[in-house]
Design a protein around this motif. Structure first.
Motif, PDB file in Angstrom:
ATOM      1  N   UNK A 169       0.828  -1.205   0.000  1.00  0.00           N
ATOM      2  CA  UNK A 169       0.000   0.000   0.000  1.00  0.00           C
ATOM      3  C   UNK A 169       0.866   1.260   0.000  1.00  0.00           C
ATOM      4  N   UNK A 170       2.019   1.196   0.660  1.00  0.00           N
ATOM      5  CA  UNK A 170       2.920   2.344   0.652  1.00  0.00           C
ATOM      6  C   UNK A 170       3.428   2.652  -0.739  1.00  0.00           C
ATOM      7  N   UNK A 171       3.830   1.597  -1.462  1.00  0.00           N
ATOM      8  CA  UNK A 171       4.293   1.794  -2.834  1.00  0.00           C
ATOM      9  C   UNK A 171       3.158   2.292  -3.719  1.00  0.00           C
ATOM     10  N   UNK A 172       1.986   1.691  -3.590  1.00  0.00           N
ATOM     11  CA  UNK A 172       0.846   2.118  -4.402  1.00  0.00           C
ATOM     12  C   UNK A 172       0.492   3.580  -4.115  1.00  0.00           C
ATOM     13  N   UNK A 173       0.583   3.981  -2.861  1.00  0.00           N
ATOM     14  CA  UNK A 173       0.283   5.372  -2.506  1.00  0.00           C
ATOM     15  C   UNK A 173       1.341   6.308  -3.061  1.00  0.00           C
ATOM     16  N   UNK A 174       2.606   5.881  -3.038  1.00  0.00           N
ATOM     17  CA  UNK A 174       3.666   6.709  -3.603  1.00  0.00           C
ATOM     18  C   UNK A 174       3.458   6.904  -5.096  1.00  0.00           C
ATOM     19  N   UNK A 175       3.089   5.837  -5.807  1.00  0.00           N
ATOM     20  CA  UNK A 175       2.856   5.931  -7.253  1.00  0.00           C
ATOM     21  C   UNK A 175       1.656   6.828  -7.540  1.00  0.00           C
ATOM     22  N   UNK A 176       0.567   6.651  -6.791  1.00  0.00           N
ATOM     23  CA  UNK A 176      -0.624   7.487  -7.005  1.00  0.00           C
ATOM     24  C   UNK A 176      -0.322   8.949  -6.681  1.00  0.00           C
ATOM     25  N   UNK A 177       0.456   9.181  -5.643  1.00  0.00           N
ATOM     26  CA  UNK A 177       0.812  10.550  -5.269  1.00  0.00           C
ATOM     27  C   UNK A 177       1.679  11.189  -6.348  1.00  0.00           C
TER      28      UNK A 177
END
Length: 586
Positions: free
Chosen positions: A400-408
């Motif tokens: 989820x951290x990686x996915x949030x970084x990509x979305x951000x």
């Protein structure tokens, strides 16, 4: 660009309203004087240190990287001074054992400080984080002489630690490792071999670096049962406790990596390095997993830290960036935070970060119970919950951290791809968290193949019962109705898939095919659970924070939890579509 803001108000809400932190501390011997006010005051100071000292070094450290010259490793400019300031301020020994100079604060406080450090400088956080993991292994398994010699200076931060497991041909399958340990005859051993991917293997902070190394004794059987754990310092220790000659170890090279450039990831050569056995011969993995499990929880917190920082910066940018027209077409240009798709990305990241922090606090409270509660049954139950959740925290938080970084990064559009805005570094740094300390696929297999069958499924059932109890409590709260209903439905899917996997546990392919989807399903249900708890408390207040929590809980229920529908379907479909195709056709 918006600077990182330590999430102290969110933490205050969780410790003071959602979880009975004060009540728990009063029941734990040695923590009776700790309360939420004290914890928040410590975290407030930690946040100031992170913003004032560590955040300014994040981009410069990434750009400069580490260097290896004449056998010596140099970290980026400012890192040695920052580390010394970190130690002098007492942050290294926060949760350390007071018997060995630590401050003895709860795990809850420690993981929240770790989150802040990870948000502002992931590379830096590995130095104290790995040291604490080594301390755990030494504390649990080493003899009294090794403890007395090494723990005080490691807990204080004067000395640091490193974990040497991986070899070129032995990664996840440690049974293949070839490093040898030959007895000298005086109780010490000569260690010979090469290890790769050794974070914090060497640096220029001063002091000693304590390596925990997996190796084989002469005549040891093949496989994991022949592995022992050894402690080998960079500098040998004199009888008076002073640093003596350098041990026979060297840095062969530094790894050139996608991210965490300010962290020296070393190829370590042990050319007859003197070391001492930690724990029993042949039970090295048992001792090392004490460190690895601590590190897996720590890595999960790294994922949370990245998610929080990236989401904050993306939200700040979205408030300022003018682009396009309002949804009704009457105004323009408007801040992009008004656009539905931008809100989708921001709210997804926010809902995942907030839930991660809540579940992390609950897990850390279980760790404190397991370590200190006067009732043995309570300690045993809490220890079981920590074991169950360790792979979930490590894998789900980092996914989820990686996915949030990509979305951000996506929120910033082209600017997110440009180095000067900092978002691409979050993406690069976050990626390693899904890989090291056991890849997330390995964590998923651990959950499905080892943790679910514990006590013939009773451990997981007890965890599900906790969720059901809170769902019943929240059922009469209209404001929490949407998240409560959605979580109850998702829990039903989790229970169905759990029964399916327990029934099929004799078929390894079924577990392997389902593992990643099952871990994500498990995590989303656990997140729904903590969102129910947060929504129930937020319903009692009218502050902006309370209103934001309720709104985010509803978003999570309606836009994130529906993932559990397709996850259930994928799990139940079985392994055939994965395994029936011939390998040469892939």
């Amino acid at each position: 660009m918006t600077s990182y803001a330590p999430p102290v108000s969110d933490i205050t809400f969780l410790l003071g309203e959602v979880f009975d932190f004060d009540g728990l501390m009063r029941r734990l011997p040695g923590h009776e004087d700790v309360n939420a006010d004290l914890a928040v005051s410590i975290l407030d100071e930690a946040g100031k240190f992170c913003v004032g000292v560590l955040e300014p070094l994040n981009r410069s450290g990434d750009e400069e990287g580490c260097r290896l010259e004449n056998g010596a490793v140099s970290t980026p400019k400012g890192f040695p001074e920052a580390y010394r300031a970190f130690v002098e301020a007492g942050w290294a020994g926060l949760s350390g054992d007071p018997e060995y100079s630590g401050q003895g604060l709860p795990r809850v406080v420690q993981i929240l400080v770790d989150e802040m450090i990870s948000s502002v400088n992931l590379s830096f956080g590995l130095f104290p984080g790995l040291t604490r993991g080594a301390v755990e292994a030494i504390s649990r398994h080493a003899n009294s002489d090794l403890k007395a010699t090494y723990l005080p200076k490691m807990i204080s931060g004067e000395w640091t630690g490193a974990m040497a497991l991986t070899e070129a041909a032995a990664g996840t399958d440690l049974g293949l490792l070839t490093t040898k340990a030959e007895p000298v005859g005086d109780g010490s051993y000569r260690i010979k071999g090469t290890k790769i991917f050794i974070s914090s293997g060497d640096h220029d902070f001063g002091g000693n670096i304590i390596h925990l190394i997996l190796a084989r004794l002469p005549g040891a059987p093949k496989g994991v049962k022949g592995i022992s754990l050894f402690l080998a310092p960079k500098f040998l220790i004199g009888k008076d406790g002073s640093l003596g000659a350098r041990n026979d170890m060297s840095v062969g090279s530094l790894e050139h990596k996608m991210g965490i450039h300010a962290q020296p990831t070393c190829v370590m050569n042990y050319d007859g390095a003197i070391g001492w056995l930690v724990g029993e011969a042949g039970r090295g993995l048992n001792a090392m997993f004490t460190m690895m499990n601590a590190e897996r929880l720590f890595v999960g917190i790294q994922g949370l830290g990245i998610a929080e920082a990236a989401n904050q910066k993306a939200t700040g940018y979205a408030r300022e960036r003018l682009q396009g027209r309002s949804s009704d077409g009457t105004r323009g240009p408007v801040a992009i935070i008004e656009h539905p798709d931008v809100r989708r990305m921001l709210l997804t990241g926010r809902s995942l970060a907030d839930a991660s922090r809540a579940l992390a606090i609950w897990t850390a409270m279980q760790m404190d119970i397991a370590a200190r509660h006067p009732d043995e049954a309570a300690r045993r139950e809490a220890d079981g919950f920590v074991a169950l959740l360790t792979p979930v925290v490590k894998a789900a938080f980092t996914d989820f951290g990686f996915e949030t970084a990509v979305a951000s990064q996506q929120v910033l559009g082209g600017h997110g791809y440009i180095r000067e805005w900092g978002m691409e570094q979050f993406v690069r740094d976050a990626r390693i968290t899904q890989i090291y300390e056991g890849t997330n696929g390995v964590q998923a297999l651990d959950l499905v193949s080892r943790k679910l069958p514990m006590e013939d499924g009773a451990l997981a059932s007890r965890f599900f019962a906790l969720i059901e109890q809170d769902l019943r409590t929240a059922a009469d709260l209209p404001a929490a109705g949407v998240i409560t209903k959605a979580t109850a439905q998702a829990l039903g899917r989790l229970e169905t898939t759990t029964r399916h996997l327990l029934a099929a546990r004799a078929a390894p392919a079924e577990a392997g095919a389902a593992a990643a989807d099952y871990l994500r399903l498990f995590a989303l249900v656990a997140f729904g659970w903590v969102w129910v708890r947060m929504a129930a408390q937020a319903a009692t207040g009218q502050t902006p924070l309370h209103r934001r929590k309720l709104a985010t809980a509803t978003f999570f229920a309606e836009r994130v939890l529906p993932q559990t529908l397709w996850l259930e379907a994928a799990i139940i479909s079985g392994a055939a579509s994965l395994m029936d195709i011939e390998a040469e056709l892939l």
